[in-house]
Design a protein around this motif. Structure first.
Motif, mmCIF file in Angstrom:
data_model
loop_
_atom_site.group_PDB
_atom_site.id
_atom_site.type_symbol
_atom_site.label_atom_id
_atom_site.label_comp_id
_atom_site.label_asym_id
_atom_site.label_seq_id
_atom_site.Cartn_x
_atom_site.Cartn_y
_atom_site.Cartn_z
ATOM 1 N N VAL A 217 0.929 12.477 -6.989
ATOM 2 C CA VAL A 217 0.388 10.968 -6.985
ATOM 3 C C VAL A 217 -0.974 11.157 -7.565
ATOM 4 O O VAL A 217 -1.328 10.489 -8.489
ATOM 5 N N ALA A 218 -1.816 11.821 -7.301
ATOM 6 C CA ALA A 218 -3.201 12.101 -7.681
ATOM 7 C C ALA A 218 -3.278 12.783 -9.032
ATOM 8 O O ALA A 218 -3.855 11.988 -9.994
ATOM 9 N N ASP A 219 -2.316 13.504 -9.491
ATOM 10 C CA ASP A 219 -2.363 14.086 -11.057
ATOM 11 C C ASP A 219 -1.799 12.964 -11.713
ATOM 12 O O ASP A 219 -2.247 12.775 -12.874
ATOM 13 N N GLY A 220 -0.726 11.975 -11.379
ATOM 14 C CA GLY A 220 -0.301 10.935 -12.031
ATOM 15 C C GLY A 220 -1.349 9.796 -12.176
ATOM 16 O O GLY A 220 -1.360 9.206 -13.350
ATOM 17 N N SER B 4 0.865 -1.278 0.002
ATOM 18 C CA SER B 4 -0.012 0.026 -0.029
ATOM 19 C C SER B 4 0.765 1.295 0.041
ATOM 20 O O SER B 4 2.029 1.215 -0.160
ATOM 21 N N HIS B 5 0.268 2.405 -0.186
ATOM 22 C CA HIS B 5 0.892 3.730 -0.024
ATOM 23 C C HIS B 5 1.869 3.777 -0.968
ATOM 24 O O HIS B 5 1.780 3.515 -2.206
ATOM 25 N N ALA B 6 3.148 4.109 -0.598
ATOM 26 C CA ALA B 6 4.238 4.200 -1.724
ATOM 27 C C ALA B 6 4.670 2.932 -2.377
ATOM 28 O O ALA B 6 4.833 2.996 -3.485
ATOM 29 N N SER B 7 4.417 1.896 -1.672
ATOM 30 C CA SER B 7 4.857 0.556 -2.149
ATOM 31 C C SER B 7 3.780 0.162 -3.386
ATOM 32 O O SER B 7 4.199 -0.236 -4.297
ATOM 33 N N ASP C 45 -4.798 6.782 0.175
ATOM 34 C CA ASP C 45 -3.869 6.435 1.400
ATOM 35 C C ASP C 45 -2.701 7.454 1.436
ATOM 36 O O ASP C 45 -2.586 7.945 2.546
ATOM 37 N N ILE C 46 -2.364 7.907 0.317
ATOM 38 C CA ILE C 46 -1.341 8.789 0.240
ATOM 39 C C ILE C 46 -1.601 10.175 0.638
ATOM 40 O O ILE C 46 -1.125 10.739 1.269
ATOM 41 N N HIS D 41 5.872 -0.270 2.553
ATOM 42 C CA HIS D 41 4.507 0.014 2.963
ATOM 43 C C HIS D 41 3.735 -1.001 2.878
ATOM 44 O O HIS D 41 3.704 -1.623 1.730
ATOM 45 N N ALA D 42 2.993 -1.619 4.130
ATOM 46 C CA ALA D 42 2.013 -2.673 3.766
ATOM 47 C C ALA D 42 0.893 -2.632 4.689
ATOM 48 O O ALA D 42 1.067 -1.831 5.884
ATOM 49 N N THR D 43 -0.334 -2.982 4.329
ATOM 50 C CA THR D 43 -1.489 -2.739 5.167
ATOM 51 C C THR D 43 -1.592 -4.213 5.662
ATOM 52 O O THR D 43 -1.960 -5.169 4.784
ATOM 53 N N VAL D 44 -2.053 -4.502 6.965
ATOM 54 C CA VAL D 44 -2.090 -5.623 7.533
ATOM 55 C C VAL D 44 -3.352 -5.688 8.590
ATOM 56 O O VAL D 44 -3.692 -4.531 8.822
ATOM 57 N N PRO D 45 -3.856 -6.789 8.811
ATOM 58 C CA PRO D 45 -4.922 -6.744 9.864
ATOM 59 C C PRO D 45 -4.200 -6.441 11.198
ATOM 60 O O PRO D 45 -3.052 -6.672 11.473
#
Length: 319
Positions: free
Chosen positions: A154-157, A76-79, A141-142, A97-101
């Motif tokens: 990031v949003a523009d991209g 997630s995020h930058a990753s 997220d970012i 970056h990772a999203t986990v339980p």
């Protein structure tokens, strides 16, 4: 999606007679068989690593880490941005970056940052054996976590690559902390920004109090169309962001010499200055965006209203 480099681990490596001790020995070597450690029990051949770019190196580290965490983790995020091909303002020297339980959360380290905001099934994608958050979820997220400059880039991209503004807006969870920041970023996002530098410049202009410019304004001169990065119609000012890549990289040179590119650009500006209403053209380089004091002087000299010198300006460390 960006491909990682082939990763060697102790388990699969045993099939080719390469045990963990051998892998560690090769990681300490400087010879032709040298390995580079990219994560716990994860290695890449040195020659492949040396020839890879910053994004692919980072993506390789993401895959190495997620393979270690387990299937419940989602990049997630930058990753996720790196895997999905989205731009980054500060480069790729950042933690994975990772999203986990919540049950897997164990804090952050120098190389790994964990997040726990739940990821719905429709907010994740399979990617070569791991899972990543979708483009809209990644952008939001970012936007909820990072500074305004990085988030707008990031949003523009994402918009530039074809994601719809409605898709981004729908990904904002109004119950989540930071949702107002995300809405602010999406309100500023514009897919017409042609590059990371242009996205960054727009936020710098906002910080300096400039009027909102028109992006990618087209002018017709002698039957030819010319598009400019930023157009301030009330002041008659064109602002263009030019990097050294225009004079050094083949994709911009297109068979021309740097001198020919320079002369073509000079002639282009001369034509633009014949357009009624165009008074002056300001050319900026990437490094100029990190010097707000000099920018204020140049903008005011060109007649642009630049009322403020913000305390929080675009300094190198802030990016």
């Amino acid at each position: 999606m960006e491909r990682p480099l082939p990763i060697l681990r102790a388990g699969p490596a045993r099939e080719v007679s390469c045990d963990p001790t051998t892998l560690r020995r090769r990681a300490r070597s400087s010879g032709a068989d040298r390995l580079v450690r990219v994560g716990p029990n994860a290695f890449v051949e040195g020659t492949r690593w040396d020839s890879a770019g910053p994004r692919q190196r980072y993506v390789t580290r993401v895959y190495a880490r997620l393979g270690r965490i387990g299937t419940a983790a989602v990049a997630s995020h930058a990753s996720a941005a790196a895997v999905l091909g989205l731009p980054a303002l500060g480069g790729w020297e950042v933690p994975v970056h990772a999203t986990v339980p919540e049950t897997m959360y164990r804090g952050r380290t120098r190389d790994l940052v964990l997040h726990t905001r739940p990821v719905r099934a429709d907010e994740r994608l399979p990617a070569r054996g791991v899972r990543v958050t979708t483009v809209p979820r990644t952008v939001v997220d970012i936007a909820m976590r990072d500074d305004l400059r990085s988030a707008v880039v990031v949003a523009d991209g994402a918009l530039r690559a074809g994601t719809g503004a409605a898709e981004l807006a729908a990904a904002v969870d109004r119950r989540a902390r930071g949702h107002r920041r995300a809405e602010h970023v999406l309100g500023l996002a514009d897919g017409r920004a042609g590059s990371t530098a242009e996205s960054f410049a727009r936020v710098v202009f906002l910080e300096l109090g400039l009027p909102r410019p028109v992006l990618q304004q087209e002018f017709v001169v002698d039957g030819r169309r010319f598009s400019v990065d930023f157009w301030f119609p009330d002041q008659g000012v064109v602002v263009e962001i030019d990097g050294r890549a225009k004079y050094t990289q083949e994709r911009y040179l297109a068979g021309r010499s740097p001198t020919e590119v320079f002369l073509d650009e000079k002639r282009r500006h001369e034509r633009l200055l014949t357009v009624p209403g165009v008074r002056t053209i300001i050319q900026l380089e990437w490094r100029d965006l990190f010097d707000p004091d000099a920018l204020v002087r140049r903008f005011r000299a060109a007649g642009l209203p630049c009322p403020v010198r913000p305390a929080r300006s675009a300094r190198p460390g802030a990016a």
